[in-house]
Motif scaffolding. Structure first.
Motif, mmCIF file in Angstrom:
data_model
loop_
_atom_site.group_PDB
_atom_site.id
_atom_site.type_symbol
_atom_site.label_atom_id
_atom_site.label_comp_id
_atom_site.label_asym_id
_atom_site.label_seq_id
_atom_site.Cartn_x
_atom_site.Cartn_y
_atom_site.Cartn_z
ATOM 1 N N LYS A 102 35.239 30.961 46.097
ATOM 2 C CA LYS A 102 34.586 32.276 46.093
ATOM 3 C C LYS A 102 35.259 33.251 45.138
ATOM 4 N N THR A 103 36.358 32.852 44.531
ATOM 5 C CA THR A 103 37.127 33.804 43.716
ATOM 6 C C THR A 103 37.191 33.387 42.243
ATOM 7 N N ILE A 104 37.807 34.271 41.465
ATOM 8 C CA ILE A 104 37.990 33.982 40.042
ATOM 9 C C ILE A 104 39.059 32.913 39.808
ATOM 10 N N HIS A 110 34.762 32.681 34.072
ATOM 11 C CA HIS A 110 34.288 33.912 34.712
ATOM 12 C C HIS A 110 34.282 34.999 33.652
ATOM 13 N N ASN A 111 33.270 35.882 33.693
ATOM 14 C CA ASN A 111 33.290 36.930 32.665
ATOM 15 C C ASN A 111 34.246 38.059 33.054
ATOM 16 N N GLU A 113 33.902 41.188 33.502
ATOM 17 C CA GLU A 113 33.456 42.128 34.547
ATOM 18 C C GLU A 113 33.802 41.563 35.927
ATOM 19 N N THR A 114 33.542 40.268 36.110
ATOM 20 C CA THR A 114 33.853 39.647 37.400
ATOM 21 C C THR A 114 35.366 39.669 37.641
ATOM 22 N N LEU A 115 36.134 39.424 36.607
ATOM 23 C CA LEU A 115 37.596 39.455 36.762
ATOM 24 C C LEU A 115 38.055 40.848 37.199
ATOM 25 N N ARG A 116 37.414 41.875 36.636
ATOM 26 C CA ARG A 116 37.801 43.254 36.981
ATOM 27 C C ARG A 116 37.595 43.544 38.462
ATOM 28 N N GLU A 117 36.550 42.920 39.024
ATOM 29 C CA GLU A 117 36.270 43.159 40.447
ATOM 30 C C GLU A 117 37.332 42.525 41.338
ATOM 31 N N GLN A 118 38.098 41.595 40.801
ATOM 32 C CA GLN A 118 39.171 40.969 41.590
ATOM 33 C C GLN A 118 40.511 41.206 40.890
ATOM 34 N N ARG A 122 43.513 38.631 39.055
ATOM 35 C CA ARG A 122 43.204 38.222 37.686
ATOM 36 C C ARG A 122 44.419 37.846 36.847
#
Ligand code: 4AD
Ligand code: MG
Length: 482
Positions: A102-104, A110-111, A113-118, A122
């Motif tokens: 479920k994670t990066i 992973h793009n 933006e998705t990395l920024r959310e986690q 990261r």
């Protein structure tokens, strides 16, 4: 314990070593790719599965932490020079594959933006590991450069009562109850009852305090967090960023330009020498990203070549007035127009103008100097009026390709009367900055300095396109989640 970066440099040896790190992959029940954060490369540990319980093998999952003991041997495989022949494996911490998925941390692309959310995970990715190692190396290079040049680091305050840039972009700090603040006789918030007994805020720049220290220690620099409550949601702005601000007594603007140029070349060179593997990784990453972009947006040079170019070429030094002439006579695009046309002398430059000068016209870093007094801060040294009666100040901005403004600096107004008049004209409160003015009474000499936005430097060196991706926990409008 030796870190993987150093182990990968060593020769095969029968001496047993133990390596601790996180599993990046586990293939065929045999090959563990282990990373401990010290390098972009993984150490391959090879195990004999028949020597271990199924139970243990099942715990060697992506993101789990393990300690592997064994000896270094020449690798038979093609991916690496040496590998670790494991004799013992200990699971230090497990990671449930279903949760990892479920994670990066899951092993797929992973793009950003998705990395920024986690943001809390990261740094465990290749890209962020590389960026953060380069960031740390650059930070060290900054201190190394100034210390070797005989500068003293000055620790300027984070909490201040003044607005160094006079731009009104401060974050207020207060211990008063926001729902029920005490009021004065006129019904305004009574800051006399606040913690500092006056309005106070987070610093936007350590410059003014650094100036006072340059007047005692001669050459100083600051390197600390600065805060700006500017509502610019761009890929170049943060609300909390790190700034490096040298300040030097007896330096005029030319000496200031020399210092800034020499400094930038030195720290970029340091990264080239000390972060070669990370820069190679980031160069490839940038090339892969460029393939998805239209030709006009691609990086004009591979990353390493771009960084080497800086060291090999002098920055172009151009006055604001010359730049305006160039811009007025230019045809920047098919429409032959800027979005904000330059109609008159005195206008502030927009990023499209700065980028045109650097990326199209000069094709190298540019130092613009002698800006109109009206568009710059109150503390800058006033020039004599030019032939057209225009008033300029001894300001300089250093513009970099792909970044825009990397550095802003100036020679400071050292004359008491001129500074006092300027403060009156620009409505800078003497109550707040009387100390700054007073300094001009006692052996006030020519002095200069500049501010470098550290994240913009990290962006340039790593080739990352968004400032949010070069600082661990970016603070931007609406975002202080982590
Ligand atoms: O041009 P600025 O505002 O200059 C000063 O603060 C002076 N007191 C510096 C000095 O002379 N000592 O900011 C300096 C640099 C900019 O060139 C830019 O690189 C960076 O700081 N910067 C920012 N970086 C990220 N996010 C922001 N919101 C930034 N604002 C400025
Ligand atoms: Mg500026």
């Amino acid at each position: 314990m030796k870190r993987i970066a150093a182990i990968l440099q060593s020769d095969p040896s029968m001496i047993e070593i133990t390596v601790k790190g996180w599993v990046r992959s586990f293939r065929n029940d045999r090959f563990i790719a282990l990373n401990d954060g010290s390098t972009i490369h993984n150490l391959q540990a090879v195990i004999e599965p028949e020597n271990y319980d199924r139970d243990l093998l099942d715990q060697i999952n992506v993101a789990a932490a393990v300690a592997v003991t064994g000896t270094l041997t020449e690798s038979a495989g093609s991916g690496q020079r040496i590998e670790l022949q494991a004799t013992k494996i200990e699971i230090l911490a497990t990671a449930d594959p279903e949760e990892v998925k479920k994670t990066i941390l899951s092993p797929k692309k992973h793009n950003l933006e998705t990395l920024r959310e986690q943001a809390h995970l990261r740094v465990r990715t290749n890209t962020f590991g590389a960026v953060m190692r380069v960031r740390a190396a650059l930070s060290f290079a900054v201190h190394k450069y100034f210390q070797e040049q005989g500068f003293y680091q000055a620790h300027t305050p984070i909490i201040t009562g003044s607005d160094a840039e006079g731009a009104g972009e401060m974050f207020r700090i207060s211990t008063l109850d926001p729902k029920n603040p005490p009021l004065d006789e006129e019904g305004n918030i009574d800051y006399k009852q606040d913690f500092f007994e006056k309005e106070s805020n987070l610093t936007v720049s350590g410059q003014l305090e650094a100036e006072t220290y340059a007047m005692g220690l001669g050459q100083v620099y600051t390197f600390g967090p600065t805060f700006r409550a500017e509502n610019s949601n761009t890929s170049r702005h943060l609300a909390e960023f790190w700034m490096i601000e040298p300040e030097v007594a007896f330096n005029d603007l030319d000496a200031n330009m020399d210092l800034a140029e020499g400094f930038l070349k030195s720290v970029i060179d340091y990264a080239l020498e000390n972060c070669a593997d990370d820069i190679a990784f980031l160069e490839k990453r940038q090339a892969d990203e460029d393939k998805q972009k239209p030709a006009a947006e691609r990086s004009p040079m591979p990353l390493r070549e771009k960084l080497e170019f800086i060291g090999k070429n002098n920055f172009k030094r151009v006055s604001y007035t010359e730049a305006i002439d160039i811009l007025r006579n230019s045809k920047p695009n098919k429409k032959k127009k800027f979005k904000y046309p330059i109609n008159e002398w005195g206008a502030d430059l927009q990023s499209e103008h700065e980028r045109y000068l650097v990326e199209k016209h000069f094709e190298c870093p540019v130092i613009l100097f002698d800006y109109p007094a009206k568009i710059k801060a109150f503390y800058m040294r006033l020039n004599d009026k030019d032939a057209n009666g225009n008033e300029t100040v001894r300001a300089m901005d250093i513009l970099f390709p792909g970044i825009g403004e990397m550095v802003g600096g100036s020679q400071r107004e050292e004359r008491y009367d001129v500074l006092k008049q300027k403060m009156t004209d620009m409505e800078i409160s003497e109550e707040e900055l009387g100390w700054y003015l007073e300094m001009r009474k006692f052996g006030s000499v020519v002095h200069s300095g500049f501010g470098l936005g550290f994240e913009r430097l990290v962006m340039f060196v790593t080739g990352m396109g968004n400032i949010r991706d070069v600082i661990p926990y970016p603070r931007t409008p609406g975002n202080a989640e982590f």
